[in-house]
Design an enzyme around this catalytic site. Structure first.
Site, mmCIF file in Angstrom:
data_model
loop_
_atom_site.group_PDB
_atom_site.id
_atom_site.type_symbol
_atom_site.label_atom_id
_atom_site.label_comp_id
_atom_site.label_asym_id
_atom_site.label_seq_id
_atom_site.Cartn_x
_atom_site.Cartn_y
_atom_site.Cartn_z
ATOM 1 N N HIS A 58 45.509 42.642 28.747
ATOM 2 C CA HIS A 58 45.456 41.185 28.579
ATOM 3 C C HIS A 58 44.873 40.876 27.203
ATOM 4 O O HIS A 58 43.980 41.564 26.730
ATOM 5 C CB HIS A 58 44.557 40.552 29.655
ATOM 6 C CG HIS A 58 44.816 39.100 29.836
ATOM 7 N ND1 HIS A 58 44.249 38.146 29.041
ATOM 8 C CD2 HIS A 58 45.621 38.440 30.713
ATOM 9 C CE1 HIS A 58 44.673 36.948 29.432
ATOM 10 N NE2 HIS A 58 45.509 37.092 30.435
ATOM 11 N N ASP A 117 49.467 39.717 37.154
ATOM 12 C CA ASP A 117 50.834 40.055 37.579
ATOM 13 C C ASP A 117 50.906 41.356 38.370
ATOM 14 O O ASP A 117 51.977 41.687 38.895
ATOM 15 C CB ASP A 117 51.728 40.163 36.337
ATOM 16 C CG ASP A 117 51.898 38.812 35.683
ATOM 17 O OD1 ASP A 117 51.512 38.657 34.514
ATOM 18 O OD2 ASP A 117 52.364 37.885 36.366
#
Ligand code: SDX
Length: 432
Positions: A306, A363
């Site tokens: 991320h 996700d």
């Protein structure tokens, strides 16, 4: 601490004010940098650049903190209510009983699409990517609501927001029903937000879909955990488009397109494809991780890493917990959950991932939950869009309400040819 920063360029010094956020994060305010120095900054991907001030969502990537209008997302877990969180993000406070009742009523009465919009669905091939349909149909919605082109007062904006948040379910469900050649199911005014969506997705004219409370709560939580994430790629896109004073629908349709990419919201589909590839025995978890570490393979461990979180994504933790509870309760035994856990275990002990602070993100587990309730893989990023829509609307409105808001227009460092002359075609070198 000095209240400003000093930039030394040659024999000149320039001082720029330091701005401090509510949580102590600091920025060097360079709004007049070019005017004063002739220089711009260069920051591809904007990893070090603040595009705005916002009061909607706070993320601390090092601590793994995510708060909506100051409320930690963990506090929504017990009684997950996506509609409440949508109001909180857009209007800045948790809705009162009356506000919640009125907003719920608005969502119910706005759920239908104009009947003539159905013809648009018929124009798409059944194999059309649902995200293409979603972005097209959100833009098409504006053609049926010209009154929403100019949103000056709060009441009109509230109706536009409710209309978009409500109809996005109908558009998503109709896109799915078109893809499988089944009749569209009208929204049922007796059903709340998530059960109504699942009704439009899975009911038949002869058989009503019943939404179990645990599924209702799981999907409410999935949607609210996706609801906002400050200046991510798609939200920044919505702000960029909205900064030209483009209408709310056009701005959110652009957000859908940005979210579609596999590095962003499209990752939830890529995670399932990765897990399925391993499940099909085409590759072992260990070999997949090995490939993801090899730059030449162009493969990434999807659902990992991320730009902001350099600690666990708190949403991933909550979604992993939902998956662990929901699947057994539904009697679903999904081998992909075991594979996901194995990949997580391998990666979290591997120096490559540890050194780069790559952890599971939102996700990594979301698709396993959606798959367990029967949502097809190609609808996962559409689900992300439904969840993120309130965040896009909140940022669009926050920006529209900002006094002196300017059109977003970044600069560049030009690296092309210096001045050259036009050459008539018959004098140009042969090239093919
Ligand atoms: C979302 O911004 C948001 O808030 C997004 C989001 C939201 O709610 O809106 O949180 C939603 O988009 C989550 C991210 C979903 N995407 C994926 O899961 C795709 C896989 N992840 C990566 O592509 C990547 O981690 C990103 C895109 C998420 C972040 O990329 P960065 O911050 O630009 O990191 P990078 O590409 O500069 O990578 C840094 C290093 C590189 O190695 P080195 O060059 O230093 O040797 O880490 C490596 C990368 O190769 N790396 C990975 C990796 N992610 C980064 N290596 C293998 N697998 C990965 N997943």
């Amino acid at each position: 601490m000095s209240e400003d920063a000093t930039l030394i360029l040659g024999d000149k010094q320039y001082r720029f004010p330091i701005r401090e956020g509510a949580e102590g994060e600091r920025a060097i305010d360079i709004q007049d940098l070019r005017a004063r120095t002739g220089y711009i900054t260069l920051d591809p991907g904007y990893g070090n650049t603040g595009s705005c001030e916002s009061a909607i969502t706070f993320i601390d990537g090092e601590q793994g903190i995510l708060r909506y209008r100051g409320i930690p997302i963990e506090q929504f877990e017990q009684a997950p209510n996506f509609v409440e969180v949508a109001w909180l993000l857009i209007f800045g406070h948790l809705p009162s009983e009356d506000e919640y009742r009125v907003f719920s009523h608005d969502l119910t009465v706005c759920a239908n699409l104009d009947e003539s919009m159905k013809h648009h669905f018929e124009g798409f091939p059944r194999s059309a990517p649902p995200m293409a349909i979603l972005s097209a149909m959100i833009n098409a919605l504006s053609c049926f609501h010209p009154d929403f082109f100019e949103l000056d007062d709060q009441a009109q904006f509230r109706m536009a927001a409710a209309g978009l948040i409500s109809k996005v379910r109908t558009i998503a469900a109709y896109a799915y029903r078109h893809s499988i050649g089944q009749p569209y199911m009208y929204p049922d005014p007796a059903l709340r937000y998530v059960p109504n969506f699942l009704h439009m997705m899975f009911s038949q004219p002869y058989a009503e879909h019943i939404c179990e409370p645990m599924v209702r709560d799981a999907i409410n939580l999935v949607l609210l955990l996706h609801a906002d994430h400050e200046q991510n790629c798609s939200t920044s896109t919505v702000r960029m488009v909205g900064s030209s004073q483009a209408n709310l629908f056009a701005s959110c349709a652009a957000g859908v397109c940005a979210l579609w990419g596999p590095l962003h919201g499209g990752a939830n589909v890529a995670v399932l494809e990765m897990l399925d590839q391993i499940h099909q025995g085409q590759i072992s978890p260990e070999d997949y991780v090995r490939m993801a570490k090899d730059k030449d393979s162009k493969v990434r461990l999807m659902g990992f890493g991320h730009r902001v979180y350099k600690n666990f994504d708190p949403r991933a933790k909550m979604l992993a917990s939902v998956a662990e509870k929901l699947l057994p309760t539904l009697g679903v035994k999904d081998p992909l959950l075991d594979i996901a856990r194995k990949l997580e275990e391998i990666a979290l002990e591997d120096p490559y991932f540890v050194e780069r602070k790559l952890y599971p993100n939102v996700d990594f587990y979301s698709g396993i939950i959606m798959r367990a309730v029967g949502i097809p893989t190609n609808m996962f990023t559409v689900m992300f869009s439904i969840g993120r829509l309130p965040g896009w609307i909140a940022h669009w409105w926050e920006q529209a309400q900002t006094m002196g808001n300017k059109i977003a227009r970044p600069r560049q460092i030009y690296t092309g040819p210096t001045q050259t002359d036009h050459v008539p075609r018959d004098e140009r070198p042969d090239r093919l």
